[in-house]
Write a protein that holds these residues in place. Structure first.
Motif, PDB file in Angstrom:
ATOM      1  N   ARG A 346      14.837 -39.279  47.961  1.00 24.70           N
ATOM      2  CA  ARG A 346      16.118 -39.953  47.731  1.00 24.70           C
ATOM      3  C   ARG A 346      17.281 -39.034  48.050  1.00 24.70           C
ATOM      4  NH1 ARG A 346      15.519 -44.879  48.012  1.00 24.70           N
ATOM      5  NH2 ARG A 346      13.555 -45.481  47.114  1.00 24.70           N
ATOM      6  N   VAL A 347      18.364 -39.602  48.480  1.00 24.69           N
ATOM      7  CA  VAL A 347      19.609 -38.851  48.621  1.00 24.69           C
ATOM      8  C   VAL A 347      20.538 -39.394  47.548  1.00 24.69           C
ATOM      9  CG1 VAL A 347      21.434 -38.141  50.174  1.00 24.69           C
ATOM     10  CG2 VAL A 347      19.199 -38.746  51.093  1.00 24.69           C
ATOM     11  N   PRO A 348      20.766 -38.624  46.493  1.00 20.66           N
ATOM     12  CA  PRO A 348      21.506 -39.184  45.357  1.00 20.66           C
ATOM     13  C   PRO A 348      22.975 -39.422  45.672  1.00 20.66           C
ATOM     14  CG  PRO A 348      21.142 -36.847  45.036  1.00 20.66           C
ATOM     15  CD  PRO A 348      20.417 -37.214  46.306  1.00 20.66           C
ATOM     16  N   LEU A 349      23.575 -40.343  44.920  1.00 20.92           N
ATOM     17  CA  LEU A 349      25.027 -40.530  44.966  1.00 20.92           C
ATOM     18  C   LEU A 349      25.626 -39.616  43.903  1.00 20.92           C
ATOM     19  CD1 LEU A 349      25.399 -44.418  45.227  1.00 20.92           C
ATOM     20  CD2 LEU A 349      25.646 -42.727  47.046  1.00 20.92           C
ATOM     21  N   LEU A 350      26.615 -38.843  44.304  1.00 15.33           N
ATOM     22  CA  LEU A 350      27.217 -37.887  43.380  1.00 15.33           C
ATOM     23  C   LEU A 350      28.701 -38.206  43.223  1.00 15.33           C
ATOM     24  CD1 LEU A 350      25.635 -34.723  45.014  1.00 15.33           C
ATOM     25  CD2 LEU A 350      24.851 -35.888  42.946  1.00 15.33           C
ATOM     26  N   PRO A 351      29.263 -37.943  42.049  1.00 12.28           N
ATOM     27  CA  PRO A 351      30.687 -38.223  41.861  1.00 12.28           C
ATOM     28  C   PRO A 351      31.564 -37.117  42.448  1.00 12.28           C
ATOM     29  CG  PRO A 351      29.718 -37.436  39.806  1.00 12.28           C
ATOM     30  CD  PRO A 351      28.606 -37.469  40.812  1.00 12.28           C
ATOM     31  N   ALA A 352      32.679 -37.518  43.039  1.00 11.90           N
ATOM     32  CA  ALA A 352      33.662 -36.545  43.531  1.00 11.90           C
ATOM     33  C   ALA A 352      35.043 -37.180  43.412  1.00 11.90           C
ATOM     34  CB  ALA A 352      33.371 -36.166  44.981  1.00 11.90           C
ATOM     35  N   VAL A 353      36.033 -36.328  43.263  1.00 10.77           N
ATOM     36  CA  VAL A 353      37.406 -36.815  43.137  1.00 10.77           C
ATOM     37  C   VAL A 353      37.974 -37.028  44.534  1.00 10.77           C
ATOM     38  CG1 VAL A 353      39.726 -36.245  42.331  1.00 10.77           C
ATOM     39  CG2 VAL A 353      37.718 -35.636  40.945  1.00 10.77           C
ATOM     40  N   CYS A 354      38.414 -38.241  44.802  1.00  9.57           N
ATOM     41  CA  CYS A 354      38.950 -38.553  46.128  1.00  9.57           C
ATOM     42  C   CYS A 354      40.409 -38.106  46.189  1.00  9.57           C
ATOM     43  CB  CYS A 354      38.813 -40.056  46.383  1.00  9.57           C
ATOM     44  SG  CYS A 354      39.090 -40.478  48.100  1.00  9.57           S
ATOM     45  N   THR A 355      40.743 -37.281  47.178  1.00 12.27           N
ATOM     46  CA  THR A 355      42.090 -36.705  47.203  1.00 12.27           C
ATOM     47  C   THR A 355      43.081 -37.550  47.990  1.00 12.27           C
ATOM     48  OG1 THR A 355      41.505 -35.360  49.102  1.00 12.27           O
ATOM     49  CG2 THR A 355      41.248 -34.347  46.929  1.00 12.27           C
ATOM     50  N   ALA A 356      42.606 -38.605  48.649  1.00 12.56           N
ATOM     51  CA  ALA A 356      43.516 -39.461  49.419  1.00 12.56           C
ATOM     52  C   ALA A 356      43.233 -40.917  49.060  1.00 12.56           C
ATOM     53  CB  ALA A 356      43.294 -39.235  50.914  1.00 12.56           C
ATOM     54  N   PRO A 357      44.236 -41.772  49.165  1.00 14.40           N
ATOM     55  CA  PRO A 357      43.965 -43.187  48.886  1.00 14.40           C
ATOM     56  C   PRO A 357      43.125 -43.803  49.997  1.00 14.40           C
ATOM     57  CG  PRO A 357      46.232 -42.893  49.643  1.00 14.40           C
ATOM     58  CD  PRO A 357      45.634 -41.520  49.551  1.00 14.40           C
ATOM     59  N   ILE A 358      42.335 -44.815  49.627  1.00 17.77           N
ATOM     60  CA  ILE A 358      41.529 -45.531  50.620  1.00 17.77           C
ATOM     61  C   ILE A 358      41.803 -47.024  50.446  1.00 17.77           C
ATOM     62  CG2 ILE A 358      39.189 -46.062  51.443  1.00 17.77           C
ATOM     63  CD1 ILE A 358      38.243 -43.406  50.331  1.00 17.77           C
ATOM     64  N   ARG A 359      42.094 -47.686  51.569  1.00 15.42           N
ATOM     65  CA  ARG A 359      42.274 -49.143  51.507  1.00 15.42           C
ATOM     66  C   ARG A 359      40.923 -49.802  51.715  1.00 15.42           C
ATOM     67  NH1 ARG A 359      47.034 -49.913  55.084  1.00 15.42           N
ATOM     68  NH2 ARG A 359      45.755 -51.477  56.114  1.00 15.42           N
ATOM     69  N   LYS A 360      40.634 -50.801  50.902  1.00 11.59           N
ATOM     70  CA  LYS A 360      39.344 -51.479  51.036  1.00 11.59           C
ATOM     71  C   LYS A 360      39.437 -52.858  50.402  1.00 11.59           C
ATOM     72  CE  LYS A 360      34.548 -51.383  49.459  1.00 11.59           C
ATOM     73  NZ  LYS A 360      34.536 -52.653  48.709  1.00 11.59           N
ATOM     74  N   ALA A 361      38.777 -53.813  51.039  1.00 13.83           N
ATOM     75  CA  ALA A 361      38.708 -55.158  50.471  1.00 13.83           C
ATOM     76  C   ALA A 361      37.408 -55.273  49.687  1.00 13.83           C
ATOM     77  CB  ALA A 361      38.728 -56.188  51.591  1.00 13.83           C
ATOM     78  N   PRO A 362      37.420 -55.938  48.523  1.00 14.07           N
ATOM     79  CA  PRO A 362      36.169 -56.121  47.803  1.00 14.07           C
ATOM     80  C   PRO A 362      35.228 -57.057  48.575  1.00 14.07           C
ATOM     81  CG  PRO A 362      37.963 -57.293  46.691  1.00 14.07           C
ATOM     82  CD  PRO A 362      38.572 -56.552  47.843  1.00 14.07           C
ATOM     83  N   SER A 409      37.689 -52.371  45.004  1.00 14.27           N
ATOM     84  CA  SER A 409      38.762 -52.579  45.986  1.00 14.27           C
ATOM     85  C   SER A 409      39.298 -51.197  46.334  1.00 14.27           C
ATOM     86  CB  SER A 409      39.821 -53.525  45.433  1.00 14.27           C
ATOM     87  OG  SER A 409      40.232 -53.099  44.169  1.00 14.27           O
ATOM     88  N   GLY A 410      40.544 -51.065  46.655  1.00 16.77           N
ATOM     89  CA  GLY A 410      41.047 -49.768  47.124  1.00 16.77           C
ATOM     90  C   GLY A 410      40.856 -48.642  46.120  1.00 16.77           C
ATOM     91  N   VAL A 411      40.961 -47.442  46.635  1.00 14.12           N
ATOM     92  CA  VAL A 411      40.823 -46.246  45.805  1.00 14.12           C
ATOM     93  C   VAL A 411      42.171 -45.534  45.809  1.00 14.12           C
ATOM     94  CG1 VAL A 411      39.671 -43.997  45.629  1.00 14.12           C
ATOM     95  CG2 VAL A 411      38.385 -46.000  46.430  1.00 14.12           C
TER      96      VAL A 411
END
Ligand code: AMP
Ligand code: MG
Length: 426
Positions: A346-362, A409-411
């Motif tokens: 497995r390649v685990p999902l790890l938490p990280a702090v995103c330093t830039a906003p990301i636009r995304k639609a749900p 949605s966005g980050v």
């Protein structure tokens, strides 16, 4: 039951938006590992999958041995509350035992890896003892030594007669060493998976030829080659196949007759007015999906046949980043499953702090390409920049996917997101 019938049994199947998790599960449920195995020299087993349990023929270590440099003593000789003086009778070296046995008031100088002489049961490290006499014939051992300390017991790593590794284990460097520690020079592994692939599209030009007006170089066969080679697959590169029904049919038949898995890229989008989809349908049983993901929406999955042989088929999208993303999210685990890897690494999902906003639609899962870094004692990630599914530089610059789930949605900058690293220790 046919693939299509199984699909229609899924209560929440939406042909226009199939979730990444459901698609992954559906694919894996269909697959059975290949059965064939072969014996190979130990080094050649790297990256392969064990076909049988590896049973330890002996204890590892085979004998009790000292974990430290010091003195092998009889614990009963030591005073619990005062220093004890012992006479040094000789030396026990790794690979060269002390022949005699040890009586009351005696001890032996011992080195790491050496077998403690008969009669001794405890090792005192050299740093805590004082020596007396011109040649250090007497050692003074301080109180407080624990019975049995600093002795590695026979079989404490691997017990003789018990499985040391289970069938299905992917052989990494640690497994090579572990198998070597049992003395095996050869090992039984599943045969390599054979994967054929080709690119489709009249606009594609193979490297080595000059690019004509309106053409692009075929890069997908190179990313696919790289990903497959790293997984230890035998690859069969069938080149670029243009939008010509006879050539496409020949390529599909050749792939199905010789490979376990066939990968194509391009030609599975809705708007594609070409023969790829038509032929896939004609030569086997293939499902065409619109996966709720970005990049990588269109994908085909199924089986194609040639004579008595059948091969699994993944019709990947054409866009270069979509090819890599769908490979890593679907094909990788499918190939490991077919290779017999259990569990699939497995390649685990790890938490990280995103330093830039990301636009995304749900509504869909996005796999943005990110750069993970350690900053002020925490993990941060930022997207690589332009995220178009044709921008392969976004994969090359990145060291991870930023995985944004369908509900998200966005980050906002500073929010925690999940990342999946491209590389790990292997
Ligand atoms: P398609 O999925 O066939 O509609 O292709 C989508 C986009 O990916 C188009 O811009 C194609 O030119 C591009 N593409 C398809 N196959 C390849 C390939 N093998 N190498 C590079 N680009 C490709
Ligand atoms: Mg195309």
């Amino acid at each position: 039951m046919s693939l299509a019938a199984q699909l229609s049994c899924l209560s929440d199947y939406d042909p226009n938006s199939f979730s990444v998790d459901h698609a992954r599960r559906f694919i894996l449920e269909q697959l059975e590992p290949i059965a064939a195995s072969e014996r190979v020299a130990l080094r050649s087993a790297l990256g392969r999958v064990l076909a049988e349990d590896v049973i330890a023929p002996c204890n590892v270590p085979a004998h009790d041995n000292s974990a430290m440099d010091g003195y092998a003593v009889r614990h009963a000789d030591l005073s619990p509350d005062a220093p004890s003086r012992l006479k040094v009778r000789g030396v026990a070296l790794a690979g060269k035992s002390f022949a005699g046995s040890i009586g009351p008031g005696e001890c032996v100088r011992i080195m790491t890896g050496a077998v403690p002489p008969a009669g001794t049961d405890t090792v005192v490290i050299q740093e805590v003892v004082a020596t007396e006499g011109e040649l250090g014939e007497i050692v003074v051992v301080p109180p407080g030594q624990r019975l049995g300390q600093h002795i590695r017991l026979a079989g404490e790593d691997l017990a003789g007669g018990k499985p040391a590794l289970a069938a299905g284990r992917l052989v990494r460097p640690a497994e090579l060493g572990l198998i070597a520690s049992l003395g095996f020079a050869e090992i039984s592994v599943r045969r390599r998976l054979r994967v054929a692939f080709f690119s489709t599209g009249d606009e594609l030009c193979s490297i080595g030829s000059p690019l004509r007006e309106g053409e692009v170089y075929d890069s997908n066969r190179y990313t696919l080659f790289g990903m497959l080679a790293r997984m230890g697959c035998d690859v069969l590169d069938l080149g670029v196949v243009g939008d010509d029904p006879a050539a496409l049919e020949a390529a599909f038949r050749r792939a199905a007759e010789s490979a376990d898995v066939v990968l194509t890229s391009g030609g599975v989008s809705v708007g594609d007015a070409d023969f790829v989809k038509q032929l896939m349908q004609q030569l086997g049983e293939v499902l065409f999906w619109k996966i709720a993901m970005k990049p990588g929406r269109p994908m085909a999955f199924g089986r194609i046949r040639e004579g008595s042989r059948a091969a699994w088929l993944f019709g990947l999208p054409g866009n270069p980043v979509a090819v890599m993303t769908t490979f890593y999210q679907f094909v990788r685990d499918a190939l490991y499953t077919l290779m017999g890897a259990d569990p699939v690494p497995r390649v685990p999902l790890l938490p990280a702090v995103c330093t830039a906003p990301i636009r995304k639609a749900p509504g869909r899962t996005e796999f943005q390409r990110g750069i993970l870094a350690a900053e002020d004692g925490r993990w941060t990630v930022r997207p690589t920049g332009a995220q178009g599914s044709g921008i392969l530089r976004s994969m090359s610059d990145a060291n991870c996917f930023i995985v944004l789930g369908p509900e998200q949605s966005g980050v906002a900058a500073g929010e925690t997101v999940s990342v999946q690293l491209f590389d790990g220790l292997v």
